[in-house]
Write an enzyme that holds these catalytic residues in place. Structure first.
Site, PDB file in Angstrom:
ATOM      1  CG  ASN A 109       4.710  45.232  -1.447  1.00  0.00           C
ATOM      2  OD1 ASN A 109       4.582  45.127  -2.663  1.00  0.00           O
ATOM      3  ND2 ASN A 109       3.694  45.284  -0.621  1.00  0.00           N
TER       4      ASN A 109
ATOM      5  CD  GLU B  65       9.594  38.935   2.767  1.00  0.00           C
ATOM      6  OE1 GLU B  65       8.885  39.929   2.594  1.00  0.00           O
ATOM      7  OE2 GLU B  65       9.341  38.051   3.603  1.00  0.00           O
TER       8      GLU B  65
ATOM      9  CG  HIS C 232     -17.848  48.873  12.607  1.00  0.00           C
ATOM     10  ND1 HIS C 232     -17.877  47.568  12.211  1.00  0.00           N
ATOM     11  CD2 HIS C 232     -17.822  48.855  13.950  1.00  0.00           C
ATOM     12  CE1 HIS C 232     -17.877  46.788  13.273  1.00  0.00           C
ATOM     13  NE2 HIS C 232     -17.836  47.551  14.348  1.00  0.00           N
TER      14      HIS C 232
END
Lengths: 88, 609
Positions: free
Chosen positions: B483, B460, B219
């Site tokens: 990545n 990838e 939160h």
């Protein structure tokens, strides 16, 4: 003692607000209320206990009620589940 | 190394706590990597938010003192109820009703008759003093929630700790939460920031928020974003190392925190801070504009989405679709596979929200560092292990259920499917076959779906990149997962600080590999995108534009920046530049010549370098 299995139909499952509604409802009756999800069991009058059931959307929950007003208590809690706690 | 766990927090050497005066001497430019949850640059002084609970003194009561002790407990609970109610009121005004609801669990705990009754029961039955009785009762609830391995419940355990702290403070004779004597431009640092802590802060004096714990869903992260305060979470151990009043730089875009910055670093970030502010103003006007170059070459600019709620963020930032919807969260948050219905529900609402723009669901990329809590089979080398589509092909029932759920969401909406970690043709064919089976199962049930749904793969692995020409004939699109691709091609784990400096998106091997993939896709007349962080590196982005990549998918926060780069360049110029770069022998030459090019031709972009 009476019992009934219900389904968690609202999308987010037995989160804080539904838990609070169940506990408020259960507390109106003198009967003992317990809820069971898998191996977890909780006092139906305890919000924190109900949260700990970790009952997500689609879970089956067993409601057990015993006491003089057990019929009404079970019906009240069952209808909360059926209505999806007023949530989508 | 993996999208969800890709920002690995590096725990710096911990200095002995005795050697921590207000101005600790130590190495300059001590860097921490955390999870960027709210963007922005801040330079400010550390304010350590002390969150330790006061030690609880357990006393045995004199039976005569019981009624007074119960009364004392009730009074404390009442006072905290009032305190929370006014906090909630303030929160509603500051951040709106929706976010203020996060304080509801706090209020609920104090309304939980079972908790109150049990505490009083312990006071009366076990002669425990109110502090130790309440502490123990709440502790039990916390432990239960933590044992459930559920992200939502784990966050609620944090709420309970927070309420307990407030009640104990009252019991121990303290007042309401101390409104901290914060100096302006403070970087608030805590082990764990509760939402009520965050809301209770004098926001105007807060430059940034940092916490050791937390993830994107916490939160605090959501609050920080809505308050527009830069925040980095998941900085394991940072609060132990940082000292009060110490100067730190917070980069809420990259998730980096630099402690004791050198003059050089400071100068760099001061420029960046100013540039960021200028840019934000300029960029907000861009969200309705298309991503086209000056010479009218259009790019599809889409968002990477981790969590269902981020679809909204993506739209707000100007994304035209979702190029990568990571489905792991749904599986990991619960610690067990969600049902098909549950998945259908989540995928449908995301696709519906994005319609008519596309949304690409990547099938489960479990394995490596993301496993179900119960799955403790340790692999010696998980990144080369059972992950991505390999995992799915092993657990076919799970895979089929996911495919059916995505297919259901595709009816009448713009949905595509993509398989991660493909390393060969067989996997593509097998995955496609299972998808056809799922379609037939839906046919039998009479459930509608998009019969012409596009199936693509993530490129990838070096194997997939090398085989691009072959694979392009079997799929509808490619998405380059930069990545992992960079790590596998260069054999560098960027979470390993001893080799992380070798992680280089502009390495000639990477440029040529990416070129090969884009070229193969275009020759086979399929589209190709990139969905890794490569596009967030402005220089690498120029190269990708020059290759004529069709789609760029990036974290929502980066979309305005990527768009502004696209809108300020000429495709034809970058195409020539990319060609020249492909011939260069080292990354240093690539970077130097790109910097020179930007300085000469694109002075407006210098702020990004």
């Amino acid at each position: 003692m009476i019992e009934k299995t219900v389904l968690v139909v609202n999308a987010v499952g037995l989160h804080a607000r539904p838990a609070s509604l169940i506990a408020q409802t259960a507390s109106k009756f003198s009967a003992d209320v317990s809820l069971r999800h898998g191996t977890y069991e909780a006092n139906g009058k305890s919000i924190m206990g109900l949260l700990g059931l970790a009952a997500g959307h689609g879970s089956e929950v067993l409601i057990r009620v015993s006491g003089s007003d057990e019929g009404e208590a079970l019906a009240a809690i069952e209808s909360l589940f059926e209505s999806g706690f007023g949530e989508p | 190394m993996n999208p969800v766990g890709e920002k690995v927090a590096v725990r710096p050497r911990r200095e002995p706590s005795a050697a921590r005066p207000a101005r600790a001497r130590g190495p300059r430019d001590l860097r921490f990597q955390g999870i960027a949850v709210s963007p922005g640059i801040a330079i400010g002084r550390v304010f350590l938010l002390a969150r330790g609970e006061a030690p609880i003194e357990a006393r045995l009561l004199d039976p005569a003192a019981i009624p007074r002790e119960v009364e004392r407990f009730r009074a404390a609970v009442g006072a905290v109820r009032t305190e929370l109610r006014s906090l909630r009121g303030a929160a509603t005004r500051q951040v709106g009703e929706d976010l203020a609801r996060i304080l509801d669990t706090h209020v609920m705990l104090l309304q939980d008759e079972a908790v109150i009754a049990e505490t009083i029961g312990r006071i009366q039955g076990k002669l425990m003093n109110a502090e130790s009785a309440f502490h123990a009762v709440v502790e039990q609830a916390i432990e239960t929630l933590l044992s459930r391995d559920d992200e939502y419940l784990r966050d609620r355990a944090g709420d309970l700790r927070d309420v307990r702290r407030r009640v104990l403070r009252r019991l121990l004779g303290g007042g309401p939460a101390p409104v901290t004597n914060l100096k302006p431009n403070s970087v608030v640092v805590a082990k764990d920031l509760s939402p009520s802590d965050t809301i209770g802060l004098p926001i105007k004096k807060v430059a940034a928020l940092l916490s050791d714990a937390g993830g994107k869903t916490s939160h605090t992260a959501i609050l920080a974003r809505s308050l527009g305060i830069p925040a980095v979470v998941g900085l394991q151990g940072a609060s132990d190392v940082l000292c009060d009043q110490e100067l730190v730089v917070v980069d809420g875009v990259r998730g980096e925190v630099v402690c004791r910055p050198s003059a050089k670093t400071l100068k760099k970030y001061k420029l960046e801070e100013r540039a960021y502010a200028r840019r934000e103003t300029a960029l907000t006007s861009l969200s309705d504009q298309p991503a086209v170059t000056i010479d009218h070459h259009a790019f599809e600019l889409t968002a990477n989405v981790d969590l269902p709620g981020e679809v909204e963020l993506a739209i707000a930032k100007g994304a035209r679709g979702v190029g990568l919807y990571r489905t792991e969260f749904l599986f990991l948050a619960k610690g067990k596979p969600p049902s098909e219905e549950e998945q259908t529900h989540v995928y449908c609402s995301a696709a519906e929200r994005m319609a008519p723009e596309k949304i690409i669901f990547r099938t489960l990329d479990l394995g490596a560092d993301k496993v179900f809590p119960g799955d403790h089979q340790k692999e010696p080398n998980p990144f080369l292990g059972l992950r991505g589509v390999r995992y799915s092909l092993r657990d076919r029932a799970l895979f089929r259920a996911q495919l059916r759920a995505i297919l259901r969401a595709s009816a009448g909406r713009n949905v595509k499917i993509m398989f991660p970690m493909v390393s060969g043709l067989e996997e593509v064919i097998e995955a496609r076959t299972i998808c056809r089976e799922a379609q037939r199962e839906l046919d039998e049930l009479g459930v509608p779906y998009d019969e012409r749904i596009e199936l693509g793969i993530m490129v990838e692995t070096p194997a997939a990149a090398t085989l691009a020409e072959t694979l392009a004939r079997e799929v509808d699109f490619f998405s380059i997962g930069s990545n992992d691709l960079i790590q596998y091609v260069l054999a560098v784990d960027r979470g390993n600080e001893r080799v992380a400096h070798l992680y280089e998106p502009l390495h000639p091997a990477i440029l040529r590999t990416v070129f090969n993939v884009v070229d193969a896709a275009h020759k086979a007349r399929i589209w190709v995108g990139v969905c890794g962080e490569m596009a967030s590196d402005p220089l690498a982005l120029l190269f990708l534009i020059g290759l004529g990549i069709d789609e760029i998918s990036t974290t929502p926060f980066m979309i305005p920046q990527v768009k502004s780069v696209i809108r300020s360049v000429r495709f034809e110029d970058l195409r020539l530049l990319a060609r020249a770069l492909l011939k260069m022998p080292s990354s240093r030459e690539v970077r130097d010549s790109m910097r020179a090019y930007v300085g000469r031709e694109l002075p407006d972009l210098k702020i990004y370098l």
